[in-house]
Write a protein that holds these residues in place. Structure first.
Motif, PDB file in Angstrom:
ATOM      1  N   ILE A  33     -46.139   8.386 -93.028  1.00  0.00           N
ATOM      2  CA  ILE A  33     -47.649   8.062 -93.433  1.00  0.00           C
ATOM      3  C   ILE A  33     -48.480   8.519 -92.186  1.00  0.00           C
ATOM      4  N   VAL A  34     -48.236   8.255 -90.795  1.00  0.00           N
ATOM      5  CA  VAL A  34     -49.010   8.596 -89.985  1.00  0.00           C
ATOM      6  C   VAL A  34     -49.217  10.070 -89.665  1.00  0.00           C
ATOM      7  N   HIS A  35     -48.032  11.040 -89.815  1.00  0.00           N
ATOM      8  CA  HIS A  35     -48.260  12.358 -89.979  1.00  0.00           C
ATOM      9  C   HIS A  35     -49.186  12.754 -90.783  1.00  0.00           C
ATOM     10  N   ARG A  36     -49.247  12.238 -92.066  1.00  0.00           N
ATOM     11  CA  ARG A  36     -50.156  12.881 -93.278  1.00  0.00           C
ATOM     12  C   ARG A  36     -51.733  12.470 -92.836  1.00  0.00           C
ATOM     13  N   LEU A  37     -51.622  11.185 -92.155  1.00  0.00           N
ATOM     14  CA  LEU A  37     -52.925  10.491 -91.961  1.00  0.00           C
ATOM     15  C   LEU A  37     -53.732  11.340 -90.981  1.00  0.00           C
ATOM     16  N   GLU A  51     -57.059  15.645 -77.892  1.00  0.00           N
ATOM     17  CA  GLU A  51     -56.150  14.660 -77.721  1.00  0.00           C
ATOM     18  C   GLU A  51     -55.698  13.584 -78.892  1.00  0.00           C
ATOM     19  N   ILE A  52     -54.603  13.182 -79.123  1.00  0.00           N
ATOM     20  CA  ILE A  52     -54.307  12.188 -80.147  1.00  0.00           C
ATOM     21  C   ILE A  52     -53.588  10.970 -79.135  1.00  0.00           C
ATOM     22  N   ALA A  53     -54.224   9.829 -79.320  1.00  0.00           N
ATOM     23  CA  ALA A  53     -53.725   8.750 -78.551  1.00  0.00           C
ATOM     24  C   ALA A  53     -53.223   7.575 -79.530  1.00  0.00           C
ATOM     25  N   PHE A  54     -51.743   7.355 -79.403  1.00  0.00           N
ATOM     26  CA  PHE A  54     -51.288   6.557 -80.263  1.00  0.00           C
ATOM     27  C   PHE A  54     -50.987   5.102 -79.411  1.00  0.00           C
ATOM     28  N   VAL A  55     -51.279   4.043 -80.260  1.00  0.00           N
ATOM     29  CA  VAL A  55     -51.258   2.579 -79.585  1.00  0.00           C
ATOM     30  C   VAL A  55     -50.170   1.881 -80.371  1.00  0.00           C
ATOM     31  N   LEU A  56     -48.899   1.932 -79.520  1.00  0.00           N
ATOM     32  CA  LEU A  56     -47.670   1.436 -80.221  1.00  0.00           C
ATOM     33  C   LEU A  56     -47.223   0.033 -79.758  1.00  0.00           C
ATOM     34  N   GLY A  57     -46.666  -0.350 -80.330  1.00  0.00           N
ATOM     35  CA  GLY A  57     -45.965  -1.961 -80.024  1.00  0.00           C
ATOM     36  C   GLY A  57     -44.885  -2.020 -79.265  1.00  0.00           C
ATOM     37  N   ASP A  58     -43.785  -2.808 -79.377  1.00  0.00           N
ATOM     38  CA  ASP A  58     -42.829  -2.989 -78.453  1.00  0.00           C
ATOM     39  C   ASP A  58     -42.084  -1.784 -78.366  1.00  0.00           C
ATOM     40  N   ASN A  65     -37.521   7.649 -80.208  1.00  0.00           N
ATOM     41  CA  ASN A  65     -37.434   8.664 -81.210  1.00  0.00           C
ATOM     42  C   ASN A  65     -38.784   8.561 -81.898  1.00  0.00           C
ATOM     43  N   VAL A  66     -39.582   7.206 -81.912  1.00  0.00           N
ATOM     44  CA  VAL A  66     -40.973   7.415 -82.500  1.00  0.00           C
ATOM     45  C   VAL A  66     -41.945   8.105 -81.445  1.00  0.00           C
ATOM     46  N   VAL A  67     -41.723   7.865 -80.228  1.00  0.00           N
ATOM     47  CA  VAL A  67     -42.620   8.636 -79.415  1.00  0.00           C
ATOM     48  C   VAL A  67     -42.080  10.246 -79.532  1.00  0.00           C
ATOM     49  N   SER A  68     -41.100  10.458 -79.596  1.00  0.00           N
ATOM     50  CA  SER A  68     -41.085  11.972 -79.980  1.00  0.00           C
ATOM     51  C   SER A  68     -41.576  12.735 -81.067  1.00  0.00           C
ATOM     52  N   SER A  69     -41.534  11.652 -82.259  1.00  0.00           N
ATOM     53  CA  SER A  69     -41.936  12.191 -83.320  1.00  0.00           C
ATOM     54  C   SER A  69     -43.607  12.317 -83.306  1.00  0.00           C
ATOM     55  N   LYS A  71     -45.153  12.822 -80.391  1.00  0.00           N
ATOM     56  CA  LYS A  71     -45.620  14.046 -79.532  1.00  0.00           C
ATOM     57  C   LYS A  71     -45.322  15.331 -80.153  1.00  0.00           C
ATOM     58  N   ALA A  72     -44.518  15.541 -81.070  1.00  0.00           N
ATOM     59  CA  ALA A  72     -44.250  16.644 -81.886  1.00  0.00           C
ATOM     60  C   ALA A  72     -45.521  16.726 -82.907  1.00  0.00           C
ATOM     61  N   LEU A  73     -45.780  15.845 -83.720  1.00  0.00           N
ATOM     62  CA  LEU A  73     -47.238  15.855 -84.398  1.00  0.00           C
ATOM     63  C   LEU A  73     -48.353  16.060 -83.742  1.00  0.00           C
ATOM     64  N   ALA A  74     -48.681  15.705 -82.449  1.00  0.00           N
ATOM     65  CA  ALA A  74     -49.767  16.144 -81.842  1.00  0.00           C
ATOM     66  C   ALA A  74     -49.745  17.598 -81.474  1.00  0.00           C
ATOM     67  N   LYS A  75     -48.601  18.008 -80.888  1.00  0.00           N
ATOM     68  CA  LYS A  75     -48.243  19.392 -80.511  1.00  0.00           C
ATOM     69  C   LYS A  75     -48.418  20.241 -81.565  1.00  0.00           C
ATOM     70  N   SER A  76     -48.026  20.039 -82.898  1.00  0.00           N
ATOM     71  CA  SER A  76     -48.433  20.873 -84.107  1.00  0.00           C
ATOM     72  C   SER A  76     -49.935  21.109 -84.407  1.00  0.00           C
ATOM     73  N   LEU A  77     -50.610  20.231 -83.951  1.00  0.00           N
ATOM     74  CA  LEU A  77     -52.057  20.230 -84.052  1.00  0.00           C
ATOM     75  C   LEU A  77     -52.871  20.828 -82.691  1.00  0.00           C
ATOM     76  N   GLY A  78     -51.999  21.300 -81.864  1.00  0.00           N
ATOM     77  CA  GLY A  78     -52.675  21.822 -80.652  1.00  0.00           C
ATOM     78  C   GLY A  78     -53.131  20.836 -79.652  1.00  0.00           C
ATOM     79  N   ALA A  79     -52.673  19.579 -79.930  1.00  0.00           N
ATOM     80  CA  ALA A  79     -53.378  18.456 -79.003  1.00  0.00           C
ATOM     81  C   ALA A  79     -52.595  17.906 -78.120  1.00  0.00           C
ATOM     82  N   LYS A  80     -52.941  17.241 -76.925  1.00  0.00           N
ATOM     83  CA  LYS A  80     -52.009  16.403 -76.157  1.00  0.00           C
ATOM     84  C   LYS A  80     -51.904  14.983 -76.736  1.00  0.00           C
ATOM     85  N   ALA A  81     -50.628  14.535 -76.643  1.00  0.00           N
ATOM     86  CA  ALA A  81     -50.217  13.195 -76.991  1.00  0.00           C
ATOM     87  C   ALA A  81     -50.450  12.258 -76.131  1.00  0.00           C
TER      88      ALA A  81
END
Length: 339
Positions: A33-37, A51-58, A65-69, A71-81
């Motif tokens: 969902i977050v990738h499509r959004l 830059e894409i800033a993600f605010v995560l929980g615990d 694995n979530v963080v890696s996913s 970061k890959a999303l941001a990289k695919s858009l040419g952005a810093k995660a």
């Protein structure tokens, strides 16, 4: 341009699927969902994303694995995660302030529980834009109140009397998000809470009180992913849009068909095998799944799942599931076995 994505919630309304996978990472039409959004927002903005800033929980829940996913999303858009954590569920305003170091310059803030289809230009005269969708029952939503110049003057939650039919969908643009940061800091310092939480609306209302110009950006489609039923509806609608766009490959080349057929639109992941089965319409299937003597329609099935002798409609099935039975409207979480 920056994109700020608060996504620390557990997604309790989507259990059991959100018991093992954070809701924003649950796939719809083959992508989380977050990738499509984020990709859809980037398409609307039509400008470089810095830059894409993600605010995560615990971290125990939103792990490596979530963080890696992300970061890959941001990289695919040419952005810093940038990765931030919200340690306590203290509301939308608090979540944004967890990303305080990133709150400078032009930015879009988007809560990761909805998908959109939109095509509009940001109003250059506006200090901020609140993205809205025209709805038939505005009394069920938070809506914007507009003046004669179509500026937003107020945010009204579930109005008893008609205010407007423009519902707030949880995506905002700020010409300089540092102004919102300043106002939300005031909200936190003064301990202004609604429902026991710090809300983004309290910061926005303080900006309006200073004369900041807020405009609407109306989306064509607004699709929720809050629970099983609406997530399946969103999957169906998204598949229809993707088929019409013809921009994504929806069926992997590795699909193996044995006396089987696909009724479009469908998304079929890698290494899927169909034996004496019919899949579709409106079905999304993840990687490494096997279907035997099965019919599936209007459903969403994740990865590494095996289904045999089933007739499924409006089913949502998680990862690593083994299912063999006669039930139809089912909701099965990860690592379940029904035989």
């Amino acid at each position: 341009m920056k994109i700020i994505v608060p996504m620390a919630g557990r997604g309790s309304r989507l259990r059991p699927h959100s018991l093992t996978v954070p809701k924003p990472l649950i796939p719809v039409a083959g992508q989380p969902i977050v990738h499509r959004l984020v990709k859809d927002i980037a398409k609307v903005l039509n400008q470089p994303i810095e830059e894409i800033a993600f605010v995560l929980g615990d971290p125990a829940w939103f792990g490596d694995n979530v963080v890696s996913s992300l970061k890959a999303l941001a990289k695919s858009l040419g952005a810093k995660a940038s990765i931030y954590r919200q340690d306590q569920p203290l509301g939308t305003g608090h979540a944004i302030m967890c990303a305080k170091p990133s709150l400078t310059g032009p930015a879009v803030i988007a809560y990761a529980d909805t998908l959109i289809r939109a095509d509009f230009d940001l109003d250059a005269k506006a200090d901020a834009v609140i993205w809205t969708k025209k709805v038939e029952n505005p009394e069920a939503y938070g809506v914007v109140k507009l003046n004669s110049e179509n500026n937003i003057t107020e945010l009204v939650e579930k109005p008893e009397n008609f205010v407007s039919d423009q519902a707030v969908i949880g995506i905002y643009y700020f010409k300089d998000v540092a102004v919102l940061k300043e106002k939300l800091q005031e909200v936190l310092d003064e301990n202004v809470m609604n429902g026991g939480e710090y809300q983004i609306n309290d910061g926005i209302l303080r900006m309006m009180a200073e004369g900041r110009i807020f405009k609407t950006g109306t989306v064509d489609e607004w699709m929720d992913c809050g629970n099983k039923t609406v997530t399946l509806e969103t999957n169906t609608r998204m598949l229809g849009f993707l088929k019409a766009d013809a921009e994504e490959q929806l069926v992997a080349d590795s699909l193996e068909l044995i006396n089987s057929k696909i009724i479009e639109p469908c998304y079929i992941g890698e290494n899927v095998k169909l034996i004496n089965s019919t899949i579709g319409p409106n079905v999304s299937v993840g990687n490494n799944c096997v279907f035997e003597n099965t019919t599936v329609k209007n459903s969403l099935i994740q990865n590494h799942t095996s289904i045999k002798s089933a007739n499924l409609d409006e089913a949502m099935i998680g990862n690593h599931v083994k299912y063999n039975g006669d039930f139809t409207k089912i909701s099965i979480g990860d690592y379940s076995v029904l035989e």
